[in-house]
Design an enzyme around this catalytic site. Structure first.
Site, short mmCIF file in Angstrom:
data_model
loop_
_atom_site.label_atom_id
_atom_site.label_comp_id
_atom_site.label_asym_id
_atom_site.label_seq_id
_atom_site.Cartn_x
_atom_site.Cartn_y
_atom_site.Cartn_z
N CYS A 179 -4.11 -9.94 -50.03
CA CYS A 179 -4.20 -8.47 -50.59
C CYS A 179 -5.79 -8.32 -51.24
CB CYS A 179 -3.14 -8.20 -51.59
SG CYS A 179 -2.89 -9.57 -52.77
N HIS A 217 -0.77 -8.71 -57.48
CA HIS A 217 -1.25 -8.10 -56.05
C HIS A 217 -2.70 -7.47 -56.47
CE1 HIS A 217 -0.91 -5.75 -52.73
NE2 HIS A 217 -0.57 -4.64 -53.16
#
Length: 342
Positions: free
Chosen positions: A56, A132
């Site tokens: 990510c 994330h």
């Protein structure tokens, strides 16, 4: 280049302008989708779904770079990749990222060595927290949140004074960094969703190389100095014996030009300092990356082997086992005590 920011204050952004995009790290929870608006497509905006784990951060940086290709020299590799995937749907773009040999090589090249495989749990047997990265970018007069785990980009609103005018430039564009006033509240809202004790956040800004900024500013200053020198030369600088003969107006004008020249030289000197600091910073980063990526396992194994030849490791092992047992007993006792209070 990437600069780490420690707050969303305007003063923080002022020191790193121009800001092409933001990358925000936060603790991911399964109910994150409930708090966001419905994703929507935006013509020309690069958005890719994340199809591989632990990528990510790389994908967030790519989301900024590929949406600022009109402001950043992204190089031949990324330019070709952008052209190749232009008409792909988000899922196919995500697959294209994972299948790109160059991107995969660069991504893996910055990963640290993991000599031991873990089960994804901490010492207490609990699953480790997941984190994330998402990107925030200005595009076509609007600000978008690009999260590879979502089905599409999220429109956070128009850039102030822009009105969604598609004719205006994207990515910092003619309105400078006004888009940050839209992105900052969205990031603050994300932070507010977590408990008051949660402090594990990180904010990165994709900015122009500070060394290049300082070098360009220095060149502008020196051109200004040269222009002022020519002006002063044509007018004739004020010499002490001549001062009485010159009109007060000419003295004042010459003094103003001399002051401007001195100010430009001061800024040029400050730029020299900035360039030196940036070069030192990059040298330190190179060392840190080399150390982080180096495999120290052979060295550690050899060191333990040499120590074993000179040390009775059986006593050391038994001592460590005893200490570990004491710690476990203490945790167990504390847990039973807590249950008793409940």
């Amino acid at each position: 280049m990437v600069e780490e920011l420690y707050s969303l204050d305007e003063s923080n952004f002022k020191d790193v302008r121009p800001v092409y995009g933001l990358v925000f790290l936060f603790k991911w929870t399964g109910d994150d989708e409930r708090h966001t608006t419905e994703p929507q497509n935006e013509p020309g905006l690069f958005f890719a779904r994340q199809v591989v784990q632990n990528a990510c951060a790389t994908q967030a940086i790519l989301s900024v770079l590929l949406n600022c290709a009109d402001k950043i020299d992204i190089g031949e590799t990324l330019s070709d990749f952008m052209t190749f995937t232009r008409d792909f749907p988000p899922e196919m773009k995500g697959l294209a990222i994972s299948n790109s040999e160059t991107i995969r090589s660069v991504h893996n090249g910055f990963s640290s060595q993991e000599p031991f495989v873990t089960d994804g749990k901490d010492d207490g047997g609990e699953n480790q927290d997941a984190f994330h990265f998402v990107a925030f970018v200005p595009f076509n007069g609007k600000v978008f949140e690009l999260d590879g785990l979502k089905s599409g980009p999220v429109n956070l609103g128009d850039i102030p004074g822009h009105g969604g005018n598609l004719a205006s430039a994207s990515c910092s564009g003619i309105h400078g960094d006004d888009w940050l006033s839209v992105a900052s509240p969205a990031i603050e809202e994300r932070i507010a969703r977590h408990s008051a004790g949660e402090i594990r956040f990180n904010l990165l800004a994709i900015v122009k190389n500070r060394k290049h900024v300082a070098t360009e500013e220095r060149q502008r200053c020196m051109r200004r100095v040269e222009a002022l020198d020519r002006e002063l030369s044509s007018r004739g600088r004020v010499q002490q014996p001549e001062a009485a003969a010159l009109s007060a107006l000419k003295q004042e004008e010459n003094f103003a030009l001399e002051s401007q020249r001195a100010a430009a030289l001061r800024v040029a000197e400050e730029c020299d300092v900035t360039v030196a600091l940036e070069e030192a910073k990059f040298a330190q980063w190179r060392k840190e990356n080399m150390r982080r990526k180096h495999d120290y396992v052979p060295f550690a194994v050899k060191l333990l082997d040499l120590l074993a030849q000179k040390t009775d490791f059986d006593d050391v092992v038994e001592s460590m086992k005893s200490k570990a047992k004491h710690r476990e007993d203490a945790r167990t006792s504390a847990g039973e005590g807590s249950e008793g209070i409940k």
